[in-house]
Design a protein around this motif. Structure first.
Motif, PDB file in Angstrom:
ATOM      1  N   LYS A  37       0.800  -1.213  -0.079  1.00 54.42           N
ATOM      2  CA  LYS A  37       0.110  -0.103   0.009  1.00 54.42           C
ATOM      3  C   LYS A  37       0.926   1.255  -0.078  1.00 54.42           C
ATOM      4  O   LYS A  37       0.377   2.238  -0.800  1.00 54.42           O
ATOM      5  N   ALA A  38       2.128   1.261   0.807  1.00 51.86           N
ATOM      6  CA  ALA A  38       2.864   2.411   0.856  1.00 51.86           C
ATOM      7  C   ALA A  38       3.536   2.571  -0.452  1.00 51.86           C
ATOM      8  O   ALA A  38       3.730   3.748  -0.959  1.00 51.86           O
ATOM      9  N   ILE A  39       4.125   1.448  -1.091  1.00 49.44           N
ATOM     10  CA  ILE A  39       4.641   1.722  -2.362  1.00 49.44           C
ATOM     11  C   ILE A  39       3.477   2.097  -3.394  1.00 49.44           C
ATOM     12  O   ILE A  39       3.931   2.919  -4.166  1.00 49.44           O
ATOM     13  N   GLN A  40       2.261   1.589  -3.550  1.00 45.30           N
ATOM     14  CA  GLN A  40       1.249   2.187  -4.419  1.00 45.30           C
ATOM     15  C   GLN A  40       1.031   3.607  -4.150  1.00 45.30           C
ATOM     16  O   GLN A  40       0.508   4.403  -5.013  1.00 45.30           O
ATOM     17  N   HIS A  44       8.244   6.947  -0.595  1.00 41.33           N
ATOM     18  CA  HIS A  44       9.290   5.913  -0.366  1.00 41.33           C
ATOM     19  C   HIS A  44       9.783   5.813   1.096  1.00 41.33           C
ATOM     20  O   HIS A  44       9.970   4.668   1.392  1.00 41.33           O
ATOM     21  N   ALA A  45       9.670   6.889   1.857  1.00 40.31           N
ATOM     22  CA  ALA A  45      10.005   6.940   3.060  1.00 40.31           C
ATOM     23  C   ALA A  45       9.065   5.945   4.011  1.00 40.31           C
ATOM     24  O   ALA A  45       9.378   5.073   5.079  1.00 40.31           O
ATOM     25  N   LEU A  79       9.803  -7.146  -2.665  1.00 39.37           N
ATOM     26  CA  LEU A  79       9.399  -5.891  -2.005  1.00 39.37           C
ATOM     27  C   LEU A  79      10.543  -4.852  -2.079  1.00 39.37           C
ATOM     28  O   LEU A  79      10.222  -3.582  -2.630  1.00 39.37           O
ATOM     29  N   ASN A  80      11.558  -5.383  -1.602  1.00 40.42           N
ATOM     30  CA  ASN A  80      12.958  -4.400  -1.843  1.00 40.42           C
ATOM     31  C   ASN A  80      13.071  -3.824  -3.211  1.00 40.42           C
ATOM     32  O   ASN A  80      13.563  -2.570  -3.393  1.00 40.42           O
ATOM     33  N   LYS A  81      13.005  -4.645  -4.112  1.00 45.97           N
ATOM     34  CA  LYS A  81      12.899  -4.204  -5.736  1.00 45.97           C
ATOM     35  C   LYS A  81      12.020  -3.265  -5.961  1.00 45.97           C
ATOM     36  O   LYS A  81      12.576  -2.162  -6.651  1.00 45.97           O
ATOM     37  N   ALA A  85      12.997   0.826  -7.040  1.00 44.63           N
ATOM     38  CA  ALA A  85      12.297   1.293  -8.235  1.00 44.63           C
ATOM     39  C   ALA A  85      11.465   2.521  -7.961  1.00 44.63           C
ATOM     40  O   ALA A  85      11.728   3.424  -8.786  1.00 44.63           O
ATOM     41  N   LEU A  86      10.934   2.545  -6.829  1.00 45.74           N
ATOM     42  CA  LEU A  86      10.044   3.789  -6.428  1.00 45.74           C
ATOM     43  C   LEU A  86      11.082   5.060  -6.176  1.00 45.74           C
ATOM     44  O   LEU A  86      10.683   6.302  -6.432  1.00 45.74           O
ATOM     45  N   ALA A  87      12.304   4.582  -5.557  1.00 48.19           N
ATOM     46  CA  ALA A  87      13.205   5.714  -5.317  1.00 48.19           C
ATOM     47  C   ALA A  87      13.825   6.384  -6.467  1.00 48.19           C
ATOM     48  O   ALA A  87      14.128   7.835  -6.529  1.00 48.19           O
ATOM     49  N   ALA A  88      14.033   5.493  -7.409  1.00 48.01           N
ATOM     50  CA  ALA A  88      14.445   5.981  -8.705  1.00 48.01           C
ATOM     51  C   ALA A  88      13.778   6.858  -9.505  1.00 48.01           C
ATOM     52  O   ALA A  88      12.501   6.821  -9.393  1.00 48.01           O
TER      53      ALA A  88
END
Length: 88
Positions: A37-40, A44-45, A79-81, A85-88
């Motif tokens: 949910k946070a990723i979507q 990022h934090a 999940l880490n991947k 990708a979200l940070a980039a």
């Protein structure tokens, strides 16, 4: 149903383990959903903080053989991947 006393005890133990493992799997799924949910949401934090909370839970459940160690590693890696990708 089991006929011998030993088999009846085994059936009771198996049922108890099944119930416990089911609740532990559900707990892991909840932690995974929080990270996803946070990723979507694109945060990022928040995704990192949720992931850091989920990691030890996943590891602990894998140590108890509720999840296999390889599946736990695969979940964490994916999940880490996605977070990277979200940070980039």
């Amino acid at each position: 149903m089991a006929n011998s006393k030993q088999a009846r005890k085994r059936a009771r133990q198996a049922e108890g383990r099944r119930v416990l493992k089911a609740s532990q799997r559900a707990m892991v799924r909840t932690y995974l959903k929080r990270v996803i949910k946070a990723i979507q949401g694109g945060d990022h934090a928040e995704a990192m903080s949720q992931f850091k909370q989920a990691q030890p839970v996943i590891d602990r459940i894998a140590d108890k053989d509720v999840l296999s160690k390889k599946k736990a590693a695969r979940l964490k890696s994916r999940l880490n991947k996605r977070i990277k990708a979200l940070a980039a």
